[in-house]
Design an enzyme around this catalytic site. Structure first.
Site, PDB file in Angstrom:
ATOM      1  N   GLU A  57       1.027  46.979  23.593  1.00  0.00           N
ATOM      2  CA  GLU A  57      -0.023  47.926  23.205  1.00  0.00           C
ATOM      3  C   GLU A  57       0.075  49.179  24.062  1.00  0.00           C
ATOM      4  OE1 GLU A  57      -2.180  47.638  20.719  1.00  0.00           O
ATOM      5  OE2 GLU A  57      -1.317  45.707  20.149  1.00  0.00           O
ATOM      6  N   HIS A  77      10.322  50.125  21.691  1.00  0.00           N
ATOM      7  CA  HIS A  77      10.238  48.947  20.851  1.00  0.00           C
ATOM      8  C   HIS A  77       9.083  48.041  21.256  1.00  0.00           C
ATOM      9  CE1 HIS A  77      11.152  44.946  19.275  1.00  0.00           C
ATOM     10  NE2 HIS A  77      11.761  45.595  18.288  1.00  0.00           N
ATOM     11  N   GLY A  88      18.883  52.809  14.011  1.00  0.00           N
ATOM     12  CA  GLY A  88      18.711  51.594  13.223  1.00  0.00           C
ATOM     13  C   GLY A  88      17.454  51.657  12.376  1.00  0.00           C
TER      14      GLY A  88
END
Length: 121
Positions: free
Chosen positions: A47, A9, A75
């Site tokens: 990044e 994430h 999800g």
């Protein structure tokens, strides 16, 4: 060249992003000859981004990239966002085989691993 791209994430907390980078380094060491390149990328907040991670791998010579979502559940990010980010690069490089592996939470051994973790206390 076969490449493994671990996608997480991303976090505002840099130490969390470093954990993913450290995991990737361990995977790199343990993958043997299975992958010529093992890198990570992030959906947001860190990044490289997923498209940049894919482009970096392709510039390094990747002809096949396996993207592994480092997510525990299916999800929106796993079902919609990550595939959309991959599709951007697929359009740019149609000759590169980019495949999306199942997310971590779908792994057969996950329940066993959770029980092992619980026994650590």
């Amino acid at each position: 060249m076969k490449t493994l791209l671990v996608v997480a994430h991303g976090s505002r907390r840099e130490e969390s992003n470093d954990e993913v980078r450290d995991l990737t380094a361990c995977l790199r060491e343990q993958s043997g000859d299975a992958y010529s390149l093992v890198e990570c990328a992030f959906l947001e907040l860190a990044e490289p981004s997923i498209p940049d991670g894919l482009r970096n791998a392709i510039r390094a010579g990747a002809v096949q990239v396996t993207v592994v979502p480092y997510f525990l559940s299916a999800g929106r990010h796993v079902v919609t966002d990550i595939p959309a980010e991959i599709d951007v690069v697929r359009k740019e490089f149609p000759d590169v085989d980019i495949v999306l592996a199942p997310y971590l939470g779908a792994a057969d051994g996950l329940t066993h691993l959770l029980l092992l973790q619980a026994q650590q206390i």
